[in-house]
Design an enzyme around this catalytic site. Sequence first.
Site, PDB file in Angstrom:
ATOM      1  CE  LYS A 109      -7.478  -0.409   1.341  1.00  0.00           C
ATOM      2  NZ  LYS A 109      -7.590   0.671   2.312  1.00  0.00           N
ATOM      3  CB  SER A 135      -0.948   0.006   1.199  1.00  0.00           C
ATOM      4  OG  SER A 135      -0.226  -0.126   2.405  1.00  0.00           O
ATOM      5  CG  HIS A 137      -4.099  -0.918  -1.802  1.00  0.00           C
ATOM      6  ND1 HIS A 137      -4.598   0.361  -1.914  1.00  0.00           N
ATOM      7  CD2 HIS A 137      -3.801  -1.088  -0.491  1.00  0.00           C
ATOM      8  CE1 HIS A 137      -4.578   0.955  -0.737  1.00  0.00           C
ATOM      9  NE2 HIS A 137      -4.106   0.089   0.147  1.00  0.00           N
TER      10      HIS A 137
END
Length: 406
Positions: free
Chosen positions: A254, A195, A223
Amino acid sequence: MASGLRPILIAMQTRTDPLSYLSTELNNLRQQGLHRSLRILDAKQEAKTTFDHHSVVNLSSNNYLGLTTHPKLVAAALKATETYGVGSGSVRTIAGTMEIHMELERRLAAFKKTESVVVFQSGFAANAGTVAAILTKDDAIISDELNHASIIDGARLSKATIKVFPHKNVDAARKILQELPREQRKLLITDGVFSMDGDLGALPELCALAEEFGCVMMVDDAHASGVFGANGRGTVDHFKMHGRVDIQVGTLSKAIGALGGYVAGSHDLIDFLYHRARPFLFSTSHPPAVTATCIAALDILEHEPHIIDKLWDNTRFFKKGLEDLGFNTGLSESPITPVIAGEGARAMKLSDRLFEEGVFAQGIAFPTVARDKARVRTIVTATHTHDQLQFALDKFKKVGHELGLI
Ligand SMILES: Cc1ncc(COP(=O)(O)O)c(C=O)c1O
């Protein structure tokens, strides 16, 4: 004065503050230039928005696909709220499992091509809850040094032996495995995308190692979900590792644009987590609006994958721009591109100056990253325009020269 207040006031005057050491710690942060105030978002989480009453190109959110404000997701949230109300009212194992929660888990399992899925309240809860549930003090976890904090906390909670290998160093991981007793249960774990650096985990090599040493293989694709692989299925799909990773974690917070985390794997893994994962057992499930939003986001990933192509087009444009300017952008392979500035105060200065110029790129320093690798972290989204990204590059150029970074 009401007589009941007098003893409280006397106690407040005579008592020394047992938390005063925290003020000392905060003063230390201030002296090092590392104390931060929260930036307040005054409007929607969008590519161009307003923080602290200041209009900025926003390079700090994980809203990769711009779904936080997508009309179809907003409509799904409103409809679910009208139909089911605002809260689930209970933990999943008592009265808080609605049909819509089950539908999301079925949809995610089909999307990830696994037998089953369990949804947690956050990606953090998914990682920490799973690692802590499946390991005991007799087991070992072999973990990349840059794995996410939630994995580290889960490992600590499990009381398993924690062995850390240098970032992506598969030979070092092998050496650790060779030294552990053959019969000991082992979990080998990596982030899919790291990340803070934006590079990919060594998934194919680690899968081979897991098979050689009989480890459980786990990847945290927080991610990567919605970003890598066909329709955003993640790094397992990207590297064609289907069937070789026992536990896949993803987030709904996300690229999916809402909130939550999930674990994808076998029926037995998920059934076990239903019985033993503490955040699942002891914390209230998602409000219906969150769950409906996530289902709508999956529809978009499945039927409108061009949105992911746009993300990658923007990523290539912005990354090349930063590189051409001469910034140190590390080894990023994803829409996360760090601009490494060195020591913490310098990174914070870079972030602050960019903000003044109309670009929000958060400064990140120790302990989140190594002391000498402080940075601003940029993330582009599918919804940035090239003009917005060019504006940001022009400001990076100006401030980079000012601070002697380029
Ligand atoms: C690699 C990684 N794993 C897990 C998480 C936790 O996800 P969530 O924000 O959904 O709790 C994050 C978020 O910061 C992350 O970066």
